[in-house]
Design a protein around this motif. Structure first.
Motif, mmCIF file in Angstrom:
data_model
loop_
_atom_site.group_PDB
_atom_site.id
_atom_site.type_symbol
_atom_site.label_atom_id
_atom_site.label_comp_id
_atom_site.label_asym_id
_atom_site.label_seq_id
_atom_site.Cartn_x
_atom_site.Cartn_y
_atom_site.Cartn_z
ATOM 1 N N UNK A 110 0.839 -1.207 0.000
ATOM 2 C CA UNK A 110 0.000 0.000 0.000
ATOM 3 C C UNK A 110 0.872 1.254 0.000
ATOM 4 N N UNK A 111 1.865 1.266 0.872
ATOM 5 C CA UNK A 111 2.737 2.435 0.983
ATOM 6 C C UNK A 111 3.479 2.707 -0.321
ATOM 7 N N UNK A 171 10.248 2.899 3.255
ATOM 8 C CA UNK A 171 8.887 2.354 3.111
ATOM 9 C C UNK A 171 8.698 1.123 3.991
ATOM 10 N N UNK A 172 9.711 0.271 4.054
ATOM 11 C CA UNK A 172 9.640 -0.918 4.910
ATOM 12 C C UNK A 172 9.516 -0.509 6.378
ATOM 13 N N UNK A 173 10.238 0.528 6.764
ATOM 14 C CA UNK A 173 10.157 1.030 8.137
ATOM 15 C C UNK A 173 8.762 1.578 8.429
ATOM 16 N N UNK A 174 8.205 2.353 7.514
ATOM 17 C CA UNK A 174 6.844 2.882 7.702
ATOM 18 C C UNK A 174 5.826 1.756 7.880
ATOM 19 N N UNK A 175 6.035 0.660 7.187
ATOM 20 C CA UNK A 175 5.098 -0.469 7.253
ATOM 21 C C UNK A 175 5.148 -1.207 8.591
ATOM 22 N N UNK A 203 3.527 6.826 10.535
ATOM 23 C CA UNK A 203 2.961 7.389 9.313
ATOM 24 C C UNK A 203 2.238 8.701 9.609
ATOM 25 N N UNK A 204 2.505 9.703 8.777
ATOM 26 C CA UNK A 204 1.834 11.007 8.896
ATOM 27 C C UNK A 204 0.336 10.812 8.753
ATOM 28 N N UNK A 205 -0.398 11.466 9.606
ATOM 29 C CA UNK A 205 -1.838 11.339 9.569
ATOM 30 C C UNK A 205 -2.486 12.698 9.751
ATOM 31 N N UNK A 206 -3.700 12.862 9.326
ATOM 32 C CA UNK A 206 -4.472 11.906 8.549
ATOM 33 C C UNK A 206 -3.879 11.721 7.156
#
Length: 116
Positions: free
Chosen positions: A40-41, A81-85, A91-94
């Protein structure tokens, strides 16, 4: 449209209220309970045309405790990206994912341009 948020986040609450006031429909997903997957990321990053740093919650506790400000510049995009997952709280939100766009963070003017 998919809205990823953390329910206790005041900015996420404002964003959700704004979407509701505009009559914009969305599917809500708790980013802490259902972390974005690596696939997804990758897809969202490619669709967003944003720098990868915009996907990181730079004010979050995990970001600071891992000293990512200093580590990210040495990491490849795939490593980031792997780290964010690994944790939705990184992860920045919203985070809003539409058919042809991705928005990170809530900036009302930007959202109004993209979503109306």
């Amino acid at each position: 449209m998919l809205l990823l948020l953390y329910p206790k986040c005041s900015t996420c609450q404002k964003a959700k209220k704004w979407l509701d006031e505009q009559g914009i429909s969305y599917t809500e997903r708790n980013i802490k309970d259902e972390n974005p997957t690596l696939d997804e990321l990758k897809e969202w990053y490619a669709k967003s045309n944003l720098p990868l740093k915009k996907f990181f919650n730079t004010s979050g506790l995990i970001y600071r405790s891992m000293e990512l400000k200093d580590k990210l510049p040495q990491m490849t995009a795939d490593e980031q990206l792997a780290l964010l997952a690994t944790d939705g709280m990184l992860v920045k939100r919203p985070l809003v994912v539409g058919d042809s766009f991705v928005l990170t963070g809530f900036r009302e003017k930007e959202w109004a341009e993209k979503l109306k």
